[in-house]
Design a protein around this motif. Structure first.
Motif, PDB file in Angstrom:
ATOM      1  N   THR A   1      -5.012   6.301   1.795  1.00 35.94           N
ATOM      2  CA  THR A   1      -6.049   5.319   2.142  1.00 35.94           C
ATOM      3  C   THR A   1      -6.999   5.906   3.182  1.00 35.94           C
ATOM      4  OG1 THR A   1      -4.486   3.555   1.696  1.00 35.94           O
ATOM      5  CG2 THR A   1      -6.473   2.932   2.889  1.00 35.94           C
TER       6      THR A   1
ATOM      7  N   ASN B   1      -2.370  -1.578   3.989  1.00 29.88           N
ATOM      8  CA  ASN B   1      -1.207  -0.695   4.148  1.00 29.88           C
ATOM      9  C   ASN B   1      -0.324  -1.213   5.271  1.00 29.88           C
ATOM     10  OD1 ASN B   1      -3.483   1.081   2.984  1.00 29.88           O
ATOM     11  ND2 ASN B   1      -1.647   2.284   2.625  1.00 29.88           N
TER      12      ASN B   1
ATOM     13  N   ALA C   1      -9.119   5.077  -3.404  1.00 35.19           N
ATOM     14  CA  ALA C   1      -7.742   4.643  -3.138  1.00 35.19           C
ATOM     15  C   ALA C   1      -7.406   3.420  -3.996  1.00 35.19           C
ATOM     16  CB  ALA C   1      -7.592   4.290  -1.662  1.00 35.19           C
ATOM     17  N   VAL C   2      -6.287   3.490  -4.691  1.00 32.86           N
ATOM     18  CA  VAL C   2      -5.830   2.355  -5.506  1.00 32.86           C
ATOM     19  C   VAL C   2      -4.321   2.197  -5.324  1.00 32.86           C
ATOM     20  CG1 VAL C   2      -7.625   2.661  -7.267  1.00 32.86           C
ATOM     21  CG2 VAL C   2      -5.412   3.780  -7.569  1.00 32.86           C
ATOM     22  N   LYS C   3      -3.843   0.979  -5.591  1.00 25.73           N
ATOM     23  CA  LYS C   3      -2.409   0.722  -5.507  1.00 25.73           C
ATOM     24  C   LYS C   3      -1.814   0.964  -6.887  1.00 25.73           C
ATOM     25  CE  LYS C   3      -2.783  -2.155  -1.467  1.00 25.73           C
ATOM     26  NZ  LYS C   3      -2.766  -3.470  -0.820  1.00 25.73           N
TER      27      LYS C   3
ATOM     28  N   CYS D   1       1.034   0.710  -8.115  1.00 27.09           N
ATOM     29  CA  CYS D   1       2.021  -0.225  -8.681  1.00 27.09           C
ATOM     30  C   CYS D   1       1.335  -1.292  -9.512  1.00 27.09           C
ATOM     31  CB  CYS D   1       2.859  -0.872  -7.575  1.00 27.09           C
ATOM     32  SG  CYS D   1       2.003  -2.181  -6.673  1.00 27.09           S
TER      33      CYS D   1
ATOM     34  N   GLY E   1       0.779  -1.238   0.000  1.00 28.07           N
ATOM     35  CA  GLY E   1       0.000   0.000   0.000  1.00 28.07           C
ATOM     36  C   GLY E   1       0.810   1.286   0.000  1.00 28.07           C
TER      37      GLY E   1
ATOM     38  N   THR F   1      -0.169   3.889  -2.703  1.00 28.81           N
ATOM     39  CA  THR F   1      -1.585   4.264  -2.827  1.00 28.81           C
ATOM     40  C   THR F   1      -1.782   5.717  -3.268  1.00 28.81           C
ATOM     41  OG1 THR F   1      -2.175   2.653  -1.140  1.00 28.81           O
ATOM     42  CG2 THR F   1      -3.801   4.368  -1.590  1.00 28.81           C
TER      43      THR F   1
END
Lengths: 268, 154
Positions: free
Chosen positions: B108, B131, B55-57, B59, B45, B48
């Motif tokens: 987040t 996270n 919220a998004v990751k 990577c 996380g 983020t």
């Protein structure tokens, strides 16, 4: 970590995505939320030459009531499913299942169609899709067809989808009562074991199990032995070859399956 | 492939390779290095960001998937020298030690508080499941989110 090179195609319709799949064959992969595919590509476990992004196709992320069923578009995210008022009311076990997947960020991206097509043996949806007796609506070169949940899952990462087929929606019959019980893998939040139980319209129950065998299954022995109490849970792995890995050996996993089945039956 | 997106209120347009991750795009093309790379496999996380408010990751998203989207990174949270209430709460409650996970935690927390302005402690802990803090400073991180909720609700 960086994936190998690929071409990126954004499909604007299902027929365009199917045509692209036909054109590129084995070299192509469908990109939905990407939360299984992209890590696999970064780890170079998968190196498709073409990604066909279906996330922008209009109408594929709708949740609609259809008589005695709820139709969930394949591009609906886990978050959308977990928070849908319609699903909470009519197929509550599905929203309960979606809310246990991964974490906030994963639920904001991952989709039900992507998860089912990927068919990870530790995924959550298969247990619930089986217990609900849902239907997987697919479209491919040969037109559209409906696959029963019990015919869909065929093995680790293996489904009844043909090479040129895409999941477009999942049709869930409304469920009066159901419960999904899961033993979390503590780091990944995947299911070490997940058991879904629902009350069937005929007065019996249906039970789906994920994480226990290489293919999710209907625990028919539990269904047959159900007498209104939770004692039938002891049949959760009858006739099943139980998986063993570094998180849970077969004996422990079988035990967990019975405990999760008991909790699911108790919640009915 | 040509992409066009808005990051922290500013419009950008770049020709990128399809395999470029959104994290690498933010860090190396836009020089926004506040978004960190931790595990690089959507577990920790640290990367983020908010994509269209969620919220998004980053990577695990390709930059091309963010075409046409609106992104907020940690750099977009403060108003000039005035910290965002979530950032201020992390400072007040000692919600960071080494600080590596902090940008991801703050982003987040923004998602959690947007959807649930008065979360319980359990809801905050559940919300922060994606996270990781390797200093294991979770206790103060949770307190920071609680304080941020109070400030934002005033």
């Amino acid at each position: 970590m960086i994936p190998t090179k690929f071409d990126y195609k954004k499909a604007s319709s299902i027929s365009e995505a199917v045509a692209l799949l036909k054109e590129h064959g084995y070299d192509a992969k469908i990109l939905a939320g990407g939360h299984s595919l992209i890590p696999a590509m970064k780890l170079r476990l998968n190196s498709p030459g073409v990604l066909i992004d279906i996330s922008g196709i209009e109408g594929m992320n709708k949740i609609e009531e259809d008589g005695d069923a709820v139709i969930v578009g394949a591009n609906c995210t886990h978050q959308q499913i977990a928070s849908s008022g319609l699903i909470q009311k009519e197929v509550n076990i599905l929203s309960q299942t979606a809310s246990t997947i991964g974490d906030v960020q994963v639920r904001n991206c991952g989709t039900i169609g992507g998860s089912l097509a990927h068919s990870d043996p530790a995924a959550d949806y298969p247990a619930t899709v089986l217990a609900c007796d849902a239907q997987i609506v697919v479209e491919g070169g040969g037109g559209s067809r409906v696959i029963a949940a019990s015919d869909f899952f065929q093995g680790i990462y293996t489904t009844a989808l043909e090479d040129d087929e895409i999941i477009v929606a999942v049709k869930f019959p409304k469920v009066r009562k159901g419960s999904y019980q899961k033993f979390y893998q503590s780091a990944s939040r995947f299911a070490v074991v997940g058991v879904a139980a629902v009350q069937a319209p005929d007065g019996g129950i249906r039970v789906g199990v994920t994480g226990v065998a290489d293919t999710p299954y209907r625990a028919t022995a539990v269904e047959a032995a159900y007498d209104g109490s939770s004692s039938a849970a002891s049949h959760a792995v009858d006739g099943v070859e139980v998986m063993s890995d570094h998180f849970a050996d077969a004996e422990y996993r079988a035990h967990l399956a019975k405990v999760m089945a008991r909790r699911a039956l108790e919640a009915l | 492939m040509q992409i066009k997106l808005t990051v922290n209120g500013k419009e950008y347009s770049h020709d990128v390779e399809p395999r470029l991750s959104l994290t690498h795009y933010l860090r190396e093309v836009l020089d926004l290095t506040g978004t960190h790379i931790g595990c690089d496999t959507s577990s920790c996380g640290a990367c983020t960001v908010l994509l269209d408010g969620r919220a998004v990751k980053s990577c695990t998203l390709l930059a091309v998937q963010a075409d046409g989207c609106e992104i907020i990174t940690i750099e977009g949270m403060a108003n000039g020298s005035e910290l965002h209430p979530i950032q201020a709460a992390f400072k007040e409650e000692h919600g960071l030690q080494c600080g590596f996970c902090t940008p991801g935690m703050v982003m987040t927390a923004a998602d959690i508080l947007k959807n649930n302005p008065t979360p319980t402690e359990a809801e905050i802990r559940h919300g922060l499941e994606g996270n990781y803090c390797r200093c294991t400073g979770y206790h103060n991180i949770v307190k920071s989110v609680q304080r941020a909720a109070e400030t934002l609700n005033q």
